[in-house]
Design an enzyme around this catalytic site. Structure first.
Site, mmCIF file in Angstrom:
data_model
loop_
_atom_site.group_PDB
_atom_site.id
_atom_site.type_symbol
_atom_site.label_atom_id
_atom_site.label_comp_id
_atom_site.label_asym_id
_atom_site.label_seq_id
_atom_site.Cartn_x
_atom_site.Cartn_y
_atom_site.Cartn_z
ATOM 1 N N LYS A 174 0.528 12.214 5.064
ATOM 2 C CA LYS A 174 -0.031 11.902 3.715
ATOM 3 C C LYS A 174 -0.814 12.410 3.081
ATOM 4 C CE LYS A 174 2.075 9.752 0.895
ATOM 5 N NZ LYS A 174 3.353 9.740 0.482
ATOM 6 N N ALA A 190 8.959 9.532 0.011
ATOM 7 C CA ALA A 190 7.838 9.429 1.253
ATOM 8 C C ALA A 190 8.675 8.989 2.795
ATOM 9 C CB ALA A 190 6.453 8.857 0.393
ATOM 10 N N TRP A 194 -0.487 -0.953 0.083
ATOM 11 C CA TRP A 194 0.441 -2.303 0.052
ATOM 12 C C TRP A 194 1.906 -2.596 -0.641
ATOM 13 C CZ3 TRP A 194 -3.447 -7.285 2.474
ATOM 14 C CH2 TRP A 194 -3.671 -6.248 3.818
ATOM 15 N N THR A 216 -1.737 7.386 -0.264
ATOM 16 C CA THR A 216 -1.906 6.679 0.273
ATOM 17 C C THR A 216 -3.343 5.909 0.664
ATOM 18 O OG1 THR A 216 -1.152 5.030 2.352
ATOM 19 C CG2 THR A 216 -1.012 7.158 2.716
ATOM 20 N N ASP A 217 -3.790 4.386 0.758
ATOM 21 C CA ASP A 217 -4.522 3.832 0.989
ATOM 22 C C ASP A 217 -4.945 4.308 3.213
ATOM 23 O OD1 ASP A 217 -2.834 2.199 1.651
ATOM 24 O OD2 ASP A 217 -3.833 0.758 2.529
ATOM 25 N N GLY A 256 13.539 4.851 -4.916
ATOM 26 C CA GLY A 256 13.066 4.296 -4.099
ATOM 27 C C GLY A 256 12.784 3.209 -4.676
ATOM 28 N N TYR A 296 1.114 8.494 9.722
ATOM 29 C CA TYR A 296 2.068 8.408 8.264
ATOM 30 C C TYR A 296 0.957 9.170 7.375
ATOM 31 C CZ TYR A 296 2.598 6.115 3.578
ATOM 32 O OH TYR A 296 2.338 5.402 2.781
ATOM 33 N N ASP A 328 16.776 17.118 -1.359
ATOM 34 C CA ASP A 328 15.756 16.878 -0.807
ATOM 35 C C ASP A 328 14.687 17.505 -0.346
ATOM 36 O OD1 ASP A 328 15.149 16.943 2.479
ATOM 37 O OD2 ASP A 328 17.025 16.913 3.494
#
Length: 286
Positions: free
Chosen positions: A137, A68, A158, A109-110, A10, A133, A44
């Site tokens: 998370k 993710a 971001w 994440t934010d 990724g 999402y 996986d």
């Protein structure tokens, strides 16, 4: 030090692998490093037995979980997949890590925040995700905390990098077909270059930091300001129309202010992340 990286193909995973391989080939390198790549094709993370077997066979010292489901809008319609990847996967990784004594570095994440704060978010602020999402998370964060002994959770925001879909590439693609674009002005965050984040993660690993840290490039901007900077840096003459997020219809509800306060990272490491404008220029130069 044996480091296993899930989601290694990724956007962030690729930069982490590249950074570690650079360090391994450096003539001044003193660490005994081994990198184990675990892209989705190899592992996986939604399959508990597969995760347990893979980790027990490789016996890593550190697991960096970059895997993710990050398509925020698709998470609204593909909720089962989002939950399996973002919530259950970290749980399986944490449990397997506990069995072999590995540390887990988990990327979050934010979007675990609701965006109603009038200042950048610190690690102790109340979480209140608005989207599927963000909710999955956050559940992943909790599973990491509850199921392994040694962990580091890094929230970032971001992201843009060279091996994945991101806002910068989307803007450049749109600029190739349009002379006018409408971009929202009331969503604020900290654009973060995955190459810079990879370096920050390495520093946190070397200093054996634990707990929750916010890590992003310095400064913040609106989506409108970010797009304007992208076009100006590239020399594109695009007429940008400012709009409110309420005028831009999308399946997921997102936080209006998701700027992260990274003081804890700077205090712990002595490092100040470079401004997002410099990071963007470096990215575009490549």
């Amino acid at each position: 030090m044996k480091i296993l990286i899930t989601g290694s193909h990724g956007m962030l995973g690729t930069d982490i692998v590249n950074l570690l391989r650079e360090k391994m080939s450096s003539p001044t390198h003193n660490d005994d490093l081994e990198v184990i790549e675990a892209p989705h094709e190899k592992l996986d993370i939604t399959l508990e037995d597969e995760v347990s077997d893979f980790i027990s066979r490789h016996k890593p010292d550190i697991i960096i979980n970059c895997a993710a489901f990050t398509n925020v809008d698709k998470c609204e319609t593909e909720r089962e997949i989002a939950f399996k990847v973002n919530a259950l996967g970290p749980k399986y990784i944490a449990a397997a890590a506990k069995e072999c004594g590995a540390r887990v570095i988990h990327i979050s994440t934010d979007f675990v925040f609701d965006g109603n704060s009038d200042r950048p978010y610190i690690e102790e602020d109340q979480t209140n995700p608005l989207s599927e999402y963000g909710r999955t998370k956050l559940e992943g964060e909790r599973n990491i905390q509850n199921h392994c002994n040694a962990f580091l959770i890094v929230r970032t925001s971001w992201l843009f990098g060279h091996n994945g879909t991101n806002f910068v590439e989307k803007m450049l693609e749109l600029a190739g077909h349009n002379k006018e674009l409408s971009i929202v002005t009331d969503e604020t965050g900290s654009p973060t270059y995955t190459a810079d984040l990879a370096g920050a993660l390495w520093t946190l690993i070397k200093q054996e930091c634990e707990g929750i840290f916010h890590v992003a490039n310095e400064g913040s901007c609106s989506r409108y300001e970010w797009a304007k900077n992208i076009f100006e840096t590239r020399g594109y003459n695009i007429n940008i129309h400012p709009i409110k997020s309420s005028q831009y219809k999308r399946p997921a509800k997102v936080p209006l202010n998701s700027t992260l306060n990274c003081q804890r990272f700077s205090t712990a490491t002595g490092i100040l992340m470079r401004p997002w404008q410099e990071a963007l220029s470096a990215y575009l130069d490549k």
